[in-house]
Design an enzyme around this catalytic site. Structure first.
Site, PDB file in Angstrom:
ATOM      1  CB  CYS A 141      -1.007  -0.021   1.151  1.00  0.00           C
ATOM      2  SG  CYS A 141      -2.421   1.089   0.822  1.00  0.00           S
ATOM      3  CG  HIS A 231      -3.882  -2.732   3.195  1.00  0.00           C
ATOM      4  ND1 HIS A 231      -2.722  -2.612   3.933  1.00  0.00           N
ATOM      5  CD2 HIS A 231      -4.306  -1.472   2.932  1.00  0.00           C
ATOM      6  CE1 HIS A 231      -2.457  -1.328   4.115  1.00  0.00           C
ATOM      7  NE2 HIS A 231      -3.389  -0.616   3.513  1.00  0.00           N
ATOM      8  CD  GLU A 233      -1.542  -5.887   4.853  1.00  0.00           C
ATOM      9  OE1 GLU A 233      -1.557  -4.711   5.261  1.00  0.00           O
ATOM     10  OE2 GLU A 233      -1.520  -6.194   3.632  1.00  0.00           O
TER      11      GLU A 233
END
Length: 293
Positions: A141, A231, A233
């Site tokens: 990001c 993102h 994650e």
């Protein structure tokens, strides 16, 4: 093979329920050289981000030893100092070391010019270090925007409306990073900026791997590094928590797209995230790094 982390870090107890983790002391008794991965955590909620990233790294069959890095020039207020002192190092502690892989996280500071960020000079030193002392780095990001700006002069451009939600992406070209992914790859996005598409297209050193109709070029690579403008994650509730945070602040924020069903978050990107992280560890780190760092 396990993820090697301190047995008293919060992530250990969480990951032990679903992944193979090993405490440092036990790992030292094994005659195996684990991959050394540095995580430069720029997010204000560091513990939450640790848990997210470590859970994905733990899905790999490779043994991975984690070093957590925080900036010294700026210390946020959202993570207890006791946690930072116990589990994190500063750049000066590692600048004479070498790493197999590294991850640079995002940060909610897109409204600032890069040079206005309090720790920008320190981050530049860290990125310079990773370029010469690390086999491959994954930038996430805002971290990806910072890396593309520093290494290639690609500017970020403001969006008319925040890109917020879960968005599908298609493959632009084949790459080992994408092995095993479906034709549509979902990735969470939560950002107010994108990168200059014409500058990206004109740079022959960069290759776009995944692109979305709404999100644009979202996964980009150079010879050894990966830049992900989303993102992957994020955990199930992360976008919902960000949405509620902005509502509590009285900010104008739309409901995250393609995310909620009857008010409940639907986890639809986890398998893709696991594949991306595992492929990065395998093809960009493990198969490229020297045995002796």
């Amino acid at each position: 093979m396990p993820l090697i982390i301190p047995d008293d870090i919060p992530a250990f107890e969480i990951l032990a329920k679903s992944a193979f983790v090993m405490a440092n002391k036990r790992a030292q008794t094994q005659d195996i050289r684990p991959l050394r991965v540095l995580v430069c955590n720029l997010m204000p909620t560091k513990i939450e981000t640790e848990n997210q990233i470590l859970s994905l790294l733990a899905n790999s069959p490779l043994q991975v030893e984690i070093t957590l890095l925080a900036t010294k020039s700026y210390v946020g207020k959202n993570t207890p100092l006791s946690h930072l002192r116990r589990f994190y190092v500063n750049f000066e502690d590692v600048q004479k070391q070498r790493f197999d892989g590294a991850i640079v996280t995002g940060a909610p500071i897109e409204h600032l010019k890069f040079e206005e960020v309090k720790y920008w000079k320190e981050l530049v030193s860290i990125m310079q270090f990773l370029d010469t002392n690390c086999t491959s780095t994954m930038y996430l990001c805002w971290g990806a925007m910072a890396g593309l700006y520093y290494f290639y002069g690609i500017n970020k451009t403001p969006l008319k409306q925040k890109l917020f939600g879960i968005f599908p992406h298609t493959k632009v070209c084949e790459d080992a990073l994408l092995n095993g992914l479906d034709e549509l790859v979902k990735i969470p996005h939560s950002r107010h900026c994108h990168i200059n598409q014409s500058q990206l297209s004109n740079n022959k050193a960069l290759t776009t791997l995944l692109k979305g109709r709404s999100s644009g070029a979202s996964v980009i690579k150079d010879k050894k590094n990966i830049f992900i403008l989303g993102h992957p994650e994020y955990a199930r509730d992360t976008l919902l928590n960000e949405y509620q945070r902005d509502l509590d602040k009285g900010l104008a924020i739309a409901t995250p797209k393609n995310y909620l069903k009857n008010g409940t978050p639907i986890l639809s990107w986890r398998s893709s995230a696991s594949v991306l992280f595992a492929n990065w560890l395998n093809f960009y780190v493990y198969q490229s790094t020297p045995y002796k760092l």
